[in-house]
Design a protein around this motif. Sequence first.
Motif, mmCIF file in Angstrom:
data_model
loop_
_atom_site.group_PDB
_atom_site.id
_atom_site.type_symbol
_atom_site.label_atom_id
_atom_site.label_comp_id
_atom_site.label_asym_id
_atom_site.label_seq_id
_atom_site.Cartn_x
_atom_site.Cartn_y
_atom_site.Cartn_z
ATOM 1 N N ASP A 59 14.488 -25.639 138.541
ATOM 2 C CA ASP A 59 14.429 -26.324 139.836
ATOM 3 C C ASP A 59 15.824 -26.784 140.245
ATOM 4 O O ASP A 59 16.243 -26.603 141.387
ATOM 5 C CB ASP A 59 13.494 -27.542 139.767
ATOM 6 N N TYR A 60 16.530 -27.388 139.308
ATOM 7 C CA TYR A 60 17.845 -27.961 139.615
ATOM 8 C C TYR A 60 18.886 -26.885 139.862
ATOM 9 O O TYR A 60 19.722 -27.006 140.761
ATOM 10 C CB TYR A 60 18.314 -28.850 138.456
ATOM 11 N N ALA A 61 18.835 -25.794 139.097
ATOM 12 C CA ALA A 61 19.878 -24.775 139.185
ATOM 13 C C ALA A 61 19.586 -23.691 140.212
ATOM 14 O O ALA A 61 20.505 -23.219 140.899
ATOM 15 C CB ALA A 61 20.102 -24.128 137.810
ATOM 16 N N ILE A 62 18.305 -23.272 140.350
ATOM 17 C CA ILE A 62 17.998 -22.131 141.227
ATOM 18 C C ILE A 62 16.735 -22.359 142.061
ATOM 19 O O ILE A 62 16.051 -21.402 142.439
ATOM 20 C CB ILE A 62 17.864 -20.827 140.414
ATOM 21 N N ALA A 63 16.426 -23.614 142.370
ATOM 22 C CA ALA A 63 15.308 -23.957 143.267
ATOM 23 C C ALA A 63 13.991 -23.323 142.833
ATOM 24 O O ALA A 63 13.172 -22.922 143.658
ATOM 25 C CB ALA A 63 15.642 -23.551 144.703
ATOM 26 N N GLY A 64 13.786 -23.207 141.535
ATOM 27 C CA GLY A 64 12.519 -22.713 141.016
ATOM 28 C C GLY A 64 12.224 -21.254 141.309
ATOM 29 O O GLY A 64 11.076 -20.811 141.205
ATOM 30 N N ARG A 65 13.242 -20.475 141.692
ATOM 31 C CA ARG A 65 13.073 -19.053 142.053
ATOM 32 C C ARG A 65 11.963 -18.884 143.097
ATOM 33 O O ARG A 65 11.103 -18.008 142.979
ATOM 34 C CB ARG A 65 12.738 -18.202 140.817
#
Length: 465
Positions: free
Chosen positions: A32-38
Motif C-alpha cells: 500500500d505504502y510503496a505501490i498503492a496496493g497494485r
Amino acid sequence: MNIVDVFIIVVYFIGIALVGFLGVKKAKSSEDYAIAGRNLSFFMYFGCLSALTLGGAATVGTAKLGYQSGLSGMWFVFSQGLGLIIISIFLAKKIFNLKVLTIGEMLEKRFSVEARLISSLVSATYTTMLTVTQIIAIGSVLNAWVKWDFSVSILVAGGIVIFYTVLGGMWSVTMTDIVQFIVMTIGIFFIMLPLSLSKVGGWSGLQDSIPSSYFDFSVMGGLDMMKSFLLYTLGIVVGQDVWQRIFTAKSLKVSRIGMAAAGGYSFLYAITVAIIGMCAFAVVPNIADPQHAFASIAIAALPTGALGIVLAGVLSALMSTSSGTLIASSTLIVNDVIKRLFLPNMSEKLFLIVSRLATLCIGLFSITCALWVQDVLAALDIAFAVLSGALFFPIILGFFWKKVTARAVFYSIIISTVVIGISLAFEGTTSIVPILYGLFTSFITIVVITLIEGLGKSTTKSVEL
C-alpha cells in the motif's frame, strides 16, 4: 500578483495537504505504502504517470528552452514521452509480471544481491536528485511570481510534499497527483496557452514577433537532441520512479495503455510549453534569467484569478513529481538496503515506520540541497547522466541477453558510475561526453566480463572432460 491570486495559491496548498492526508488510512501494508496496493484504474494510473513525468523541469525548463531556441526546446520533454512509449511497447509486460517493488529486486533475481545493492544506491541518488530539481523549481516559481523569499518558498511547498508523502506513501501521492494532473492540464492547455498567444496577437502575431529560426524543430542542434535522447529517454526506461508507477496498475492492459497515453500527453505538453516560452520571448525579450520565462509571460498575459490558477497548475507539476521521486527514493533505501541487509524479517508495521522515517530524512536532505543548487536543468542533467549511463545496459541486457553474469553487471555499474562522476567534474553538466563515456564503459564492461567468464566455464568443462 493580486491578493486574489495569492489566496488561490494558499487555498491550493491547504487543499493538497488535506487530500494527501486522506491517503494515510489506505497505507496499511508495505505494498500500500510503496505501490498503492497494485490497484490503480486507467484514469488514475494515466494521470499519476503524467503528473510524475511532467514536473518542474518539464515546465520551467521547457519554457526556458522555448524562450532561448523556440520549438526545438520541446525535445527535452518529448524524449521523456518517447521513453514511456518504448516501455509500453517493449518492456511493460516484463516489468509488470516481475511482482517486485524495485529495480534492485529484479536485478537480484536475475543476477545477485550485490547487483541489487549497487543499483539501488545509484537509483536512489537519481531519484533524490530529481526531488531536488522539483524543489528548486518550486522556489524559483514562487519567488518570481509571488515574491516570496526563495528559502521560504522551498520550506513551505517542500514541507507540504514531505508531509503528505511521509504519512500516506504512494496512496497519498496518487490522490494528490490526480488533483494536480487536473489542475495542471487546465492551467497549461486551457488558460496559459490561449492567453499567451492572445497576448502576442495569435499564431501569426507570434510569427511576426520572433526570429524564423524559432519555428525550426532542429535549431537546437543534433548534439543537444542526441543528448536529450541519451539522458531522458534512456533514463525514463530504467527509472525507479517510473517502474514503481508501473507496479501500481491493476492489470497489464492498464499498464501498457496508460503508459502510451502518458507518452502522448507528454508530446503535447512539450510543444505547448515550448510555445509559451516563445510567447515570453516576444513579450519580454530581455529577461535576465531565462529560467523565469514562464513566470514572466504569465504575469504579463494573465488576468487576476487566472494567474493564480495557472500558478497552481505549475506547482501541481512540481509537487507531483517531487512526491513521486521522494517515495521512490525511500522505497529503494528501505526495501533494497535496510530490509535486505539489516532487517530481513521486519513486520508490515515496522516497514511502514521505517519507510516514513526514511522518506522524512530524504525529504529534508533534498530541501537542504535545493537551497544550495540553483539551476534546475543542471541538477536534472546530473541525475539522468548517472542513471542512464550506469543502469541502462545492465537492465536491458539483463532482460534480453541470458548469458550476462552477475559479476559483469556489478562491476559495470560501479565502473561506469565512477567514469560518469569524473567526466562530469571535467566536462561539466552541459556536456554530452559523460553520458557517452558511461554508456560505453557500461556496455564494454558487461560484454568483456561476461565473455571472459563464459570462456572460463568452457575451459573448465573441457579440462573435466
